[in-house]
Design a protein around this motif. Sequence first.
Motif, PDB file in Angstrom:
ATOM      1  N   MET A 114      12.099  11.141 -22.904  1.00  0.00           N
ATOM      2  CA  MET A 114      13.066  12.240 -22.892  1.00  0.00           C
ATOM      3  C   MET A 114      14.440  11.778 -23.375  1.00  0.00           C
ATOM      4  O   MET A 114      15.195  12.572 -23.920  1.00  0.00           O
ATOM      5  CB  MET A 114      13.200  12.815 -21.486  1.00  0.00           C
ATOM      6  N   PHE A 115      14.763  10.495 -23.143  1.00  0.00           N
ATOM      7  CA  PHE A 115      16.066   9.954 -23.515  1.00  0.00           C
ATOM      8  C   PHE A 115      15.914   8.997 -24.686  1.00  0.00           C
ATOM      9  O   PHE A 115      15.563   7.839 -24.510  1.00  0.00           O
ATOM     10  CB  PHE A 115      16.713   9.214 -22.342  1.00  0.00           C
ATOM     11  N   GLN A 116      16.200   9.461 -25.873  1.00  0.00           N
ATOM     12  CA  GLN A 116      16.196   8.593 -27.048  1.00  0.00           C
ATOM     13  C   GLN A 116      17.584   7.985 -27.196  1.00  0.00           C
ATOM     14  O   GLN A 116      18.591   8.635 -26.938  1.00  0.00           O
ATOM     15  CB  GLN A 116      15.824   9.400 -28.291  1.00  0.00           C
ATOM     16  N   ASN A 117      17.651   6.733 -27.617  1.00  0.00           N
ATOM     17  CA  ASN A 117      18.917   6.019 -27.828  1.00  0.00           C
ATOM     18  C   ASN A 117      19.785   5.990 -26.574  1.00  0.00           C
ATOM     19  O   ASN A 117      20.995   6.182 -26.648  1.00  0.00           O
ATOM     20  CB  ASN A 117      19.687   6.636 -29.002  1.00  0.00           C
ATOM     21  N   LEU A 118      19.166   5.754 -25.450  1.00  0.00           N
ATOM     22  CA  LEU A 118      19.883   5.688 -24.179  1.00  0.00           C
ATOM     23  C   LEU A 118      20.836   4.496 -24.191  1.00  0.00           C
ATOM     24  O   LEU A 118      20.449   3.385 -24.551  1.00  0.00           O
ATOM     25  CB  LEU A 118      18.879   5.551 -23.028  1.00  0.00           C
ATOM     26  N   GLY A 119      22.067   4.717 -23.795  1.00  0.00           N
ATOM     27  CA  GLY A 119      23.057   3.654 -23.804  1.00  0.00           C
ATOM     28  C   GLY A 119      23.428   3.162 -22.425  1.00  0.00           C
ATOM     29  O   GLY A 119      24.370   2.391 -22.274  1.00  0.00           O
ATOM     30  N   LYS A 120      22.704   3.612 -21.415  1.00  0.00           N
ATOM     31  CA  LYS A 120      22.992   3.227 -20.029  1.00  0.00           C
ATOM     32  C   LYS A 120      21.683   2.973 -19.296  1.00  0.00           C
ATOM     33  O   LYS A 120      20.651   3.532 -19.642  1.00  0.00           O
ATOM     34  CB  LYS A 120      23.746   4.349 -19.313  1.00  0.00           C
ATOM     35  N   PRO A 121      21.738   2.157 -18.253  1.00  0.00           N
ATOM     36  CA  PRO A 121      20.510   1.916 -17.484  1.00  0.00           C
ATOM     37  C   PRO A 121      20.153   3.077 -16.559  1.00  0.00           C
ATOM     38  O   PRO A 121      21.021   3.687 -15.939  1.00  0.00           O
ATOM     39  CB  PRO A 121      20.841   0.652 -16.670  1.00  0.00           C
ATOM     40  N   VAL A 122      18.855   3.362 -16.502  1.00  0.00           N
ATOM     41  CA  VAL A 122      18.286   4.294 -15.532  1.00  0.00           C
ATOM     42  C   VAL A 122      17.199   3.503 -14.820  1.00  0.00           C
ATOM     43  O   VAL A 122      16.214   3.096 -15.440  1.00  0.00           O
ATOM     44  CB  VAL A 122      17.684   5.549 -16.200  1.00  0.00           C
ATOM     45  N   VAL A 123      17.405   3.238 -13.541  1.00  0.00           N
ATOM     46  CA  VAL A 123      16.500   2.362 -12.795  1.00  0.00           C
ATOM     47  C   VAL A 123      15.789   3.160 -11.716  1.00  0.00           C
ATOM     48  O   VAL A 123      16.419   3.721 -10.818  1.00  0.00           O
ATOM     49  CB  VAL A 123      17.262   1.179 -12.156  1.00  0.00           C
ATOM     50  N   PHE A 124      14.483   3.214 -11.810  1.00  0.00           N
ATOM     51  CA  PHE A 124      13.656   3.841 -10.786  1.00  0.00           C
ATOM     52  C   PHE A 124      13.301   2.793  -9.748  1.00  0.00           C
ATOM     53  O   PHE A 124      13.046   1.633 -10.085  1.00  0.00           O
ATOM     54  CB  PHE A 124      12.342   4.362 -11.393  1.00  0.00           C
ATOM     55  N   THR A 125      13.259   3.200  -8.496  1.00  0.00           N
ATOM     56  CA  THR A 125      12.785   2.300  -7.445  1.00  0.00           C
ATOM     57  C   THR A 125      12.325   3.115  -6.249  1.00  0.00           C
ATOM     58  O   THR A 125      12.545   4.321  -6.166  1.00  0.00           O
ATOM     59  CB  THR A 125      13.848   1.256  -7.033  1.00  0.00           C
ATOM     60  N   GLY A 126      11.692   2.453  -5.344  1.00  0.00           N
ATOM     61  CA  GLY A 126      11.187   3.050  -4.108  1.00  0.00           C
ATOM     62  C   GLY A 126      10.736   1.906  -3.225  1.00  0.00           C
ATOM     63  O   GLY A 126      11.237   0.788  -3.342  1.00  0.00           O
ATOM     64  N   SER A 127       9.757   2.175  -2.374  1.00  0.00           N
ATOM     65  CA  SER A 127       9.281   1.107  -1.498  1.00  0.00           C
ATOM     66  C   SER A 127       7.862   1.372  -1.048  1.00  0.00           C
ATOM     67  O   SER A 127       7.406   2.518  -1.035  1.00  0.00           O
ATOM     68  CB  SER A 127      10.190   0.965  -0.277  1.00  0.00           C
ATOM     69  N   GLN A 128       7.193   0.326  -0.684  1.00  0.00           N
ATOM     70  CA  GLN A 128       5.867   0.436  -0.091  1.00  0.00           C
ATOM     71  C   GLN A 128       5.977   0.670   1.413  1.00  0.00           C
ATOM     72  O   GLN A 128       5.125   1.287   2.011  1.00  0.00           O
ATOM     73  CB  GLN A 128       5.049  -0.832  -0.362  1.00  0.00           C
ATOM     74  N   ILE A 129       7.040   0.121   2.006  1.00  0.00           N
ATOM     75  CA  ILE A 129       7.262   0.253   3.450  1.00  0.00           C
ATOM     76  C   ILE A 129       8.526   1.090   3.636  1.00  0.00           C
ATOM     77  O   ILE A 129       9.570   0.764   3.085  1.00  0.00           O
ATOM     78  CB  ILE A 129       7.436  -1.131   4.114  1.00  0.00           C
ATOM     79  N   PRO A 130       8.470   2.174   4.397  1.00  0.00           N
ATOM     80  CA  PRO A 130       9.629   3.055   4.557  1.00  0.00           C
ATOM     81  C   PRO A 130      10.872   2.329   5.086  1.00  0.00           C
ATOM     82  O   PRO A 130      10.769   1.384   5.871  1.00  0.00           O
ATOM     83  CB  PRO A 130       9.155   4.105   5.559  1.00  0.00           C
ATOM     84  N   LEU A 131      12.019   2.813   4.663  1.00  0.00           N
ATOM     85  CA  LEU A 131      13.303   2.239   5.064  1.00  0.00           C
ATOM     86  C   LEU A 131      13.481   2.221   6.584  1.00  0.00           C
ATOM     87  O   LEU A 131      14.124   1.341   7.130  1.00  0.00           O
ATOM     88  CB  LEU A 131      14.438   3.028   4.409  1.00  0.00           C
ATOM     89  N   ARG A 132      12.899   3.167   7.284  1.00  0.00           N
ATOM     90  CA  ARG A 132      13.076   3.252   8.736  1.00  0.00           C
ATOM     91  C   ARG A 132      12.374   2.133   9.501  1.00  0.00           C
ATOM     92  O   ARG A 132      12.654   1.902  10.669  1.00  0.00           O
ATOM     93  CB  ARG A 132      12.586   4.612   9.240  1.00  0.00           C
ATOM     94  N   GLU A 133      11.465   1.430   8.837  1.00  0.00           N
ATOM     95  CA  GLU A 133      10.753   0.331   9.487  1.00  0.00           C
ATOM     96  C   GLU A 133      11.643  -0.910   9.530  1.00  0.00           C
ATOM     97  O   GLU A 133      12.392  -1.168   8.585  1.00  0.00           O
ATOM     98  CB  GLU A 133       9.458   0.010   8.748  1.00  0.00           C
ATOM     99  N   PRO A 134      11.579  -1.699  10.615  1.00  0.00           N
ATOM    100  CA  PRO A 134      12.421  -2.908  10.712  1.00  0.00           C
ATOM    101  C   PRO A 134      12.205  -3.877   9.546  1.00  0.00           C
ATOM    102  O   PRO A 134      13.146  -4.422   9.001  1.00  0.00           O
ATOM    103  CB  PRO A 134      11.992  -3.547  12.032  1.00  0.00           C
ATOM    104  N   TYR A 135      10.956  -4.076   9.177  1.00  0.00           N
ATOM    105  CA  TYR A 135      10.651  -4.908   8.015  1.00  0.00           C
ATOM    106  C   TYR A 135      10.239  -3.963   6.895  1.00  0.00           C
ATOM    107  O   TYR A 135       9.302  -3.194   7.046  1.00  0.00           O
ATOM    108  CB  TYR A 135       9.517  -5.898   8.316  1.00  0.00           C
ATOM    109  N   ASN A 136      10.975  -4.006   5.798  1.00  0.00           N
ATOM    110  CA  ASN A 136      10.630  -3.133   4.676  1.00  0.00           C
ATOM    111  C   ASN A 136      11.116  -3.744   3.369  1.00  0.00           C
ATOM    112  O   ASN A 136      11.923  -4.667   3.361  1.00  0.00           O
ATOM    113  CB  ASN A 136      11.230  -1.736   4.877  1.00  0.00           C
ATOM    114  N   ASP A 137      10.621  -3.206   2.290  1.00  0.00           N
ATOM    115  CA  ASP A 137      11.047  -3.643   0.965  1.00  0.00           C
ATOM    116  C   ASP A 137      12.069  -2.696   0.351  1.00  0.00           C
ATOM    117  O   ASP A 137      12.584  -2.944  -0.738  1.00  0.00           O
ATOM    118  CB  ASP A 137       9.835  -3.798   0.043  1.00  0.00           C
ATOM    119  N   ALA A 138      12.394  -1.632   1.058  1.00  0.00           N
ATOM    120  CA  ALA A 138      13.291  -0.607   0.527  1.00  0.00           C
ATOM    121  C   ALA A 138      14.705  -1.122   0.295  1.00  0.00           C
ATOM    122  O   ALA A 138      15.308  -0.844  -0.746  1.00  0.00           O
ATOM    123  CB  ALA A 138      13.315   0.601   1.471  1.00  0.00           C
TER     124      ALA A 138
END
Length: 129
Positions: A40-64
């Motif tokens: 959708m974005f041709q010649n993009l001049g800025k970063p667009v970074v997707f991310t998420g996590s396998q373990i929800p942020l609410r958990e004490p140990y997480n990757d979020a």
Amino acid sequence: PGDWALVAEDIAENYYHFDGFVVLMGTDTMAFAASALTFMFQNLGKPVVFTGSQIPLREPYNDARKNLIMAVIFASSDTVSEVTIFFHDRLLRACRATKVNTSKLLAFDSPNLDPLAEIGINIEERQHL
């Protein structure tokens, strides 16, 4: 796909107001959404970074937390101006990424292209990719 267009519209409307963008979402369709935005974005001049996590942020140990922090770091960088996925210490080109595991932290891979960057003690960016 309709939601992906909304994300693209939000980024386009705010393109000149920010140096980069972070998109937080669930992991099941992340590779598809990120790849779609790449085209959708041709010649993009800025970063667009997707991310998420396998373990929800609410958990004490997480990757979020780490994924989010690193996504913000790459979104504020001027070295990678394209749509990417940051997950489990690796920055992947979005149009080359795929989800490979639903039960491990190493959930995404780019089988035919090395990561754009890897995180360890230092951030190792591959400039030649």
